[in-house]
Design a protein around this motif. Structure first.
Motif, PDB file in Angstrom:
ATOM      1  N   ALA A 181       0.830  -1.205   0.000  1.00 11.37           N
ATOM      2  CA  ALA A 181       0.000   0.000   0.000  1.00 11.37           C
ATOM      3  C   ALA A 181       0.861   1.251   0.000  1.00 11.37           C
ATOM      4  N   ARG A 182       1.883   1.233   0.851  1.00  5.44           N
ATOM      5  CA  ARG A 182       2.765   2.394   0.930  1.00  5.44           C
ATOM      6  C   ARG A 182       3.530   2.597  -0.374  1.00  5.44           C
ATOM      7  N   ALA A 183       3.675   1.520  -1.112  1.00  6.37           N
ATOM      8  CA  ALA A 183       4.425   1.609  -2.374  1.00  6.37           C
ATOM      9  C   ALA A 183       3.600   2.217  -3.502  1.00  6.37           C
ATOM     10  N   SER A 184       2.281   2.315  -3.294  1.00  7.49           N
ATOM     11  CA  SER A 184       1.426   2.857  -4.355  1.00  7.49           C
ATOM     12  C   SER A 184       1.741   4.337  -4.597  1.00  7.49           C
ATOM     13  N   SER A 185       1.876   4.698  -5.859  1.00  8.01           N
ATOM     14  CA  SER A 185       2.227   6.089  -6.176  1.00  8.01           C
ATOM     15  C   SER A 185       1.071   7.028  -5.848  1.00  8.01           C
ATOM     16  N   LYS A 186      -0.157   6.539  -6.037  1.00  6.97           N
ATOM     17  CA  LYS A 186      -1.308   7.388  -5.732  1.00  6.97           C
ATOM     18  C   LYS A 186      -1.380   7.679  -4.235  1.00  6.97           C
ATOM     19  N   ILE A 187      -1.119   6.615  -3.469  1.00  4.61           N
ATOM     20  CA  ILE A 187      -1.136   6.792  -2.014  1.00  4.61           C
ATOM     21  C   ILE A 187      -0.051   7.780  -1.616  1.00  4.61           C
ATOM     22  N   ALA A 188       1.091   7.655  -2.240  1.00  2.00           N
ATOM     23  CA  ALA A 188       2.197   8.560  -1.947  1.00  2.00           C
ATOM     24  C   ALA A 188       1.770  10.003  -2.193  1.00  2.00           C
ATOM     25  N   GLU A 189       1.077  10.207  -3.302  1.00  2.00           N
ATOM     26  CA  GLU A 189       0.580  11.555  -3.626  1.00  2.00           C
ATOM     27  C   GLU A 189      -0.312  12.105  -2.518  1.00  2.00           C
ATOM     28  N   TRP A 190      -1.242  11.254  -2.056  1.00  2.00           N
ATOM     29  CA  TRP A 190      -2.232  11.709  -1.081  1.00  2.00           C
ATOM     30  C   TRP A 190      -1.663  11.851   0.327  1.00  2.00           C
ATOM     31  N   THR A 191      -0.552  11.164   0.558  1.00  2.00           N
ATOM     32  CA  THR A 191       0.004  11.254   1.907  1.00  2.00           C
ATOM     33  C   THR A 191       1.243  12.145   1.952  1.00  2.00           C
ATOM     34  N   ALA A 192       1.622  12.649   0.780  1.00  2.83           N
ATOM     35  CA  ALA A 192       2.865  13.428   0.699  1.00  2.83           C
ATOM     36  C   ALA A 192       2.841  14.596   1.679  1.00  2.83           C
ATOM     37  N   GLY A 193       3.908  14.684   2.460  1.00  2.19           N
ATOM     38  CA  GLY A 193       4.058  15.817   3.363  1.00  2.19           C
ATOM     39  C   GLY A 193       3.145  15.788   4.556  1.00  2.19           C
ATOM     40  N   LYS A 194       2.450  14.620   4.757  1.00  2.39           N
ATOM     41  CA  LYS A 194       1.537  14.556   5.901  1.00  2.39           C
ATOM     42  C   LYS A 194       1.996  13.477   6.861  1.00  2.39           C
ATOM     43  N   GLU A 195       1.676  13.703   8.108  1.00  2.00           N
ATOM     44  CA  GLU A 195       2.074  12.728   9.121  1.00  2.00           C
ATOM     45  C   GLU A 195       1.105  11.552   9.096  1.00  2.00           C
ATOM     46  N   ILE A 196       1.658  10.359   8.963  1.00  2.00           N
ATOM     47  CA  ILE A 196       0.803   9.168   9.002  1.00  2.00           C
ATOM     48  C   ILE A 196       0.579   8.783  10.454  1.00  2.00           C
TER      49      ILE A 196
END
Length: 909
Positions: A877-892
């Motif tokens: 899941a973390r490897a998904s590029s879309k997920i990366a886009e949506w989580t970029a710069g945010k604290e998980i």
RNA sequence: GGCGCCGUGGUGAAAUGGCAGACACAGCGGACUUAAAAUCCGCUUCGGGGAAACUCGAGUGCGGGUUCAAGUCCCGCCGGCGCCA
């Protein structure tokens, strides 16, 4: 030009063919224990429809809804290896046939036979798997003979309140006899012993009459002179529930109150068991609630008041004894016997006038909350036992003689009806309950003089109530009853709203009573005189006097020189109270149902069951409309319990699982009715689309329990589905004949196809068990959509489809089963084949789609291996590029992984 | 008035607390046909962006709440149906 409509498949030839085959092969005949072909190793399954009243109008599409559901279950259970009891019959006594007879002069038996014939023909065209050898008709002498026999069991029984069960009245007779012979059977029964002790001191000359009175007072079937709902236009009495807003339910004629001699059944003795024993049943909670509310148990106390300046006592029933200090007047039902004795001379005229007015009103009108309360003072006073206050005694029609003791203490501050009444007649109102615990604490406060501004009916804390002050309502109830009980002025009681069952009707077309009268006393005919047939009559019209039409048959009425027959007949409910038992053994001449047959079909055991029965109900599944949620089901349970107590049946309850099918509305969304012109006749649907399409559409419309509108376009869609099934197997050749499809081959289905096949077997089976017929059909549609364009098409796949579709569309599937040669061992119908098994392993995918969410919103989907671990899935899941886009710069903040389903990544902001 | 059940696309509906709208109907488009019917295939919640693939937002009667997550569970309304009064 041909008017012949082109049919998508030849259902018009297939359907009659298979109906004839099933009938001649007796495919759906269920043998009883002891019959040839009976297999005791198979479990039993009893699936029942509420049998219809065969009206002159014939079936409409509402009838086959429940019938199709039970038919599918029955056929399915048969394929699952059960001995299936799935019968049909006719509830054929009743008013419409008699009304028709009055209009036309044609005997009701003639019209009944015609109507039954029409209904039977219509049902047969739908292809139901009924065991027609078990057909019953409540108007057959061979049937009503036993309805009368059961009535005699009620007549010859009493309910023992200590044992909470019915016993033969002969025991009670023995207990009262001068020289009892069966003491060993009742000496441990405190109730009978008590009765004996009670009647023992009587002088010999009175003994006989008193004993007879006691006995008649205990019979489950008894005679009463109570006021009844008399409908002059229909010429009969009606049960309370047959009267709506003072008009008859049938025809809307005015109904008046009139005292008449009537047969009653003591159903009230079973009130507690009828509540308690609902617990073990698989019924919708809403229906159980309806029954509980109808029985209407309320806990309270009876409290005794004295009439001032007299020896007379008035006992009231109240659920709120804690409010006794707030009782500022009393109300008697106008017909209360005490009224005559206490009324003062000055008030006599007004009281008499008021009583006359009341007599014309129905209970329903009288208790209507919205109606303005009326009443008259009797001129008398009562003494409140708690504070020795003189309070006026009124009569008012909002108090019913039949409920409680027919008298109430009025607490206007805490009862809405008393409040209204007190305001209208300027009676004092005293507040004795407060919703806050602070008031009146400390006890002994003097009565409040100020009247409250509004009525408060809730629970709270006692005030202005002497020793009760400060107690919570619950505690105050206990305390006051305790105090008064000690002085012999009160006792805790339980009251039920349920009334005894008014069991006689002034009609022709019903079961006559097996009773004769002599010297003003009733007497049962011996069992050997049954059946008592109705006399032949040419004139069925009501006499107009309240005398039943049977009285016109003077020859018949004369039983002997001294005795005459009872001329009332039983209500329509009688026959339907036990028909499910008769189905078990419909032609037995010696017993209402054979011992073995009853035990087998109701409990599933061939031998006497060893241990305790697991389930109280006998019928495994009972399907019918909610309109019978209370009356029919309550009456049938009552009769069944009496028969159980007396040892005639093996289960305490008749119906284990109950399902109410919804109403089918017309295409306009309105209730189907002749006057609206929106009635759909199943015959027309069958002509146009075939019986299988009718059956499948009835089931595809929506959930069984739901009310839903009919749609011919919907039928057409389902018919299209069936035609697609047909064309999976056969195709039309040049000559226009249906031949096996050239696409069919003996090949193995591919992986995707196998998955659909097995998923369908699984889902259809599970959905049938849970009555989710609409979704079962959806799954089969998915199956057909999958295979429609498969070429080559694995022949094997069709085998499974035909098996699971068979309960829904039995004709089509039988025909294809035969054409495809699946009936290898020769002419064995598909209906008798076993249900297919599915392979769960084939349903599991190697790779699963996982939904990836960020803050609960779907952002991507990935495919992972079936056996992927939580960590692997999260990493993917973390490897998904879309997920990366949506989580970029945010604290998980959190990651939720639901194996096989989804990953939800929660981020801040 | 009390109790109970139910509110999801244009329609019937589906959804163990985990992708709302499966499966159908109706509608639209295409294939086949001289043409139509039938049949087969595709589209079809609403709004924005895009030629399109696609993408963003809203959405299960209304308002709150619980939860990582609500058509689903809880509270309060509104509407419909049923039963009781």
């Amino acid at each position: 030009m041909s008017t012949e409509r082109r049919r998508p498949y030849p259902y018009d030839q297939i359907e009659p063919k298979w109906q004839e085959r099933w009938e001649s092969a007796r495919t759906f005949h269920a043998p009883n224990p002891g019959d040839p072909g009976f297999d005791p190793a198979r479990p039993k399954y009893y699936v029942l429809d509420m049998f219809p009243y065969p009206s002159g109008a014939g079936l409409h599409v509402g009838h086959p809804e429940g019938y199709t559901a039970t038919d599918i279950i029955g056929r399915y259970k048969k394929m699952r290896g059960c001995n299936v009891l799935h019968p049909m019959g006719w509830d054929a006594f009743g008013l419409p046939a008699e009304q028709y007879a009055i209009k036309t002069g044609q005997h009701p038996s003639v019209t009944t036979a015609e109507n039954v014939g029409r209904f039977r023909t219509q049902l047969k065209k739908i292809g139901f798997a009924y065991d027609w050898q078990r057909e019953v008709n409540t108007t057959d002498p061979g049937y009503y003979c036993w309805t009368q026999w059961i009535f005699l069991r009620l007549y010859h029984s009493y309910f023992d309140p200590f044992l909470q069960k019915s016993r033969p009245i002969s025991l009670l007779e023995d207990a009262l006899a001068d020289e009892p012979k069966r003491t060993d059977e009742w000496k441990d029964d405190d109730y009978l012993a008590g009765l004996r002790a009670h009647s023992g001191d009587l002088p010999p000359e009175r003994r006989r009459a008193v004993r007879e009175a006691i006995i008649d007072h205990h019979r489950l079937a008894y005679v009463s002179e109570a006021p009844v709902n008399w409908c002059p236009a229909l010429g009969t009495v009606l049960a309370n529930e047959e009267v709506i807003d003072g008009k008859s339910e049938v025809g809307g004629h005015p109904v008046e109150r009139r005292p008449m001699r009537q047969w009653m059944l003591r159903i009230t003795t079973y009130a507690q068991r009828l509540i308690d024993e609902l617990d073990g049943l698989d019924w919708p909670e809403s229906i159980k609630l309806l029954q509980r509310n109808w029985i209407g148990r309320s806990e309270g106390a009876e409290v005794q008041f004295t009439v001032a300046g007299s020896e007379e006592k008035i006992t009231v029933f109240t659920t709120r004894p804690d409010t006794l200090y707030g009782a500022t007047y009393m109300v008697l039902a106008p017909e209360h016997p005490l009224v005559e004795r206490i009324v003062t001379e000055e008030q006599a005229g007004a009281v008499e006038e008021y009583k006359e007015k009341t007599a014309r009103k129905s209970d329903l009108e009288r208790t209507e909350l919205s109606k303005e309360k009326t009443g008259v003072w009797t001129g008398a006073f009562a003494i409140n036992p708690v504070n020795v206050e003189r309070i006026p005694i009124w009569i008012a029609d909002y108090v019913l003689l039949g409920y409680g003791t027919g008298a109430i203490m009025a607490v206007p501050a805490h009862d809405e009806r008393d409040w209204e009444f007190a305001r209208k007649y300027a009676l004092p109102i005293r507040e004795v309950v407060s919703d806050t615990p602070t008031l009146g604490l400390g006890g002994g406060s003097s009565p409040c003089q100020a009247e409250p501004l509004e009525v408060f009916v809730g629970e709270g804390y006692a005030i202005h109530s002497g020793p009760l002050d400060g107690l919570s309502t619950a505690d105050a109830k206990v305390e006051i009853v305790r105090q008064l009980t000690g002085r012999g002025l009160a006792r805790k009681t339980i009251n039920y709203k349920l009334r005894d069952w008014l069991f006689s009707r002034q009609r022709y077309w019903g079961e006559p009573f097996p009773i004769v009268w002599e010297d003003g006393k009733h007497r049962a005919l011996p069992d050997t005189h049954l059946p008592v047939n109705p006399p032949p009559l040419d004139d069925f019209k009501p006499t107009g006097t309240g005398e039943p039409p049977l009285a016109k048959a003077t020859q018949w009425v004369r039983y002997s020189d001294k005795a005459t027959r009872e001329t009332n007949t039983m209500p329509q409910w009688a026959g339907s109270c036990w028909y499910y038992l008769r189905y078990c053994d419909p032609v037995n001449h010696n017993r209402f149902v054979g011992v073995d047959a009853e035990r087998y079909w109701m409990t599933g055991t061939v031998e006497q069951p060893a241990g305790a029965k697991v389930r109280p109900g006998g019928v495994d599944l009972y399907v019918g409309g909610t309109e019978h949620a209370v009356l029919h089901l309550l009456y049938a349970r009552f009769w069944h319990k009496v028969l159980f107590d007396l040892g005639y049946v093996s289960t305490p309850e008749p119906f284990q699982r109950l399902v109410n099918q919804g109403i089918i509305l017309g295409e306009d969304g309105q209730k189907m009715s002749k006057s609206r012109g929106n009635v759909v006749n199943p015959d027309d649907v069958i002509t146009e689309y075939g019986a299988d399409a009718l059956r499948c559409y009835e089931m595809f419309m929506g959930p069984l329990e739901q009310t839903k509108p009919w749609s011919m376009a919907g039928v057409e869609g389902v018919a299209r589905f069936l035609a697609r099934v047909w064309r999976l197997a056969v195709e039309e050749n040049q000559a226009g004949e249906w031949v096996l499809s050239s696409a069919l081959q003996d090949i193995e289905p591919d992986k995707a196809q196998l998955k659909v096949i097995h998923a369908t077997i699984k889902k259809v089976g599970e959905d049938i068990e849970s009555l989710g017929f609409n979704t079962a059909i959806s799954q089969m549609m998915i199956f057909v959509n999958t295979f429609t364009n498969a070429n080559p098409r694995p022949r094997k796949a069709l085998r499974s489809l035909l098996q699971v579709l068979n309960p829904f569309a039995p004709h089509l599937t039988e025909e294809l089963w035969e054409r495809l040669g699946f009936d290898e061992n020769g002419a064995k119908p598909l209906a008798t084949e076993p249900w297919p098994a599915y392979d769960a392993a084939l349903l599991v995918e190697d790779e699963i789609e996982i939904v990836l969410q960020v803050n609960g919103k779907v952002r991507d989907k990935i495919i992972v291996k079936k056996e992927a671990s939580k960590e692997e899935v999260e990493a993917a899941a973390r490897a998904s590029s879309k997920i990366a886009e949506w989580t970029a710069g945010k604290e998980i903040k959190k990651v939720v992984v639901v194996p096989g389903k989804l990953v939800n990544i929660v981020v801040a902001g």
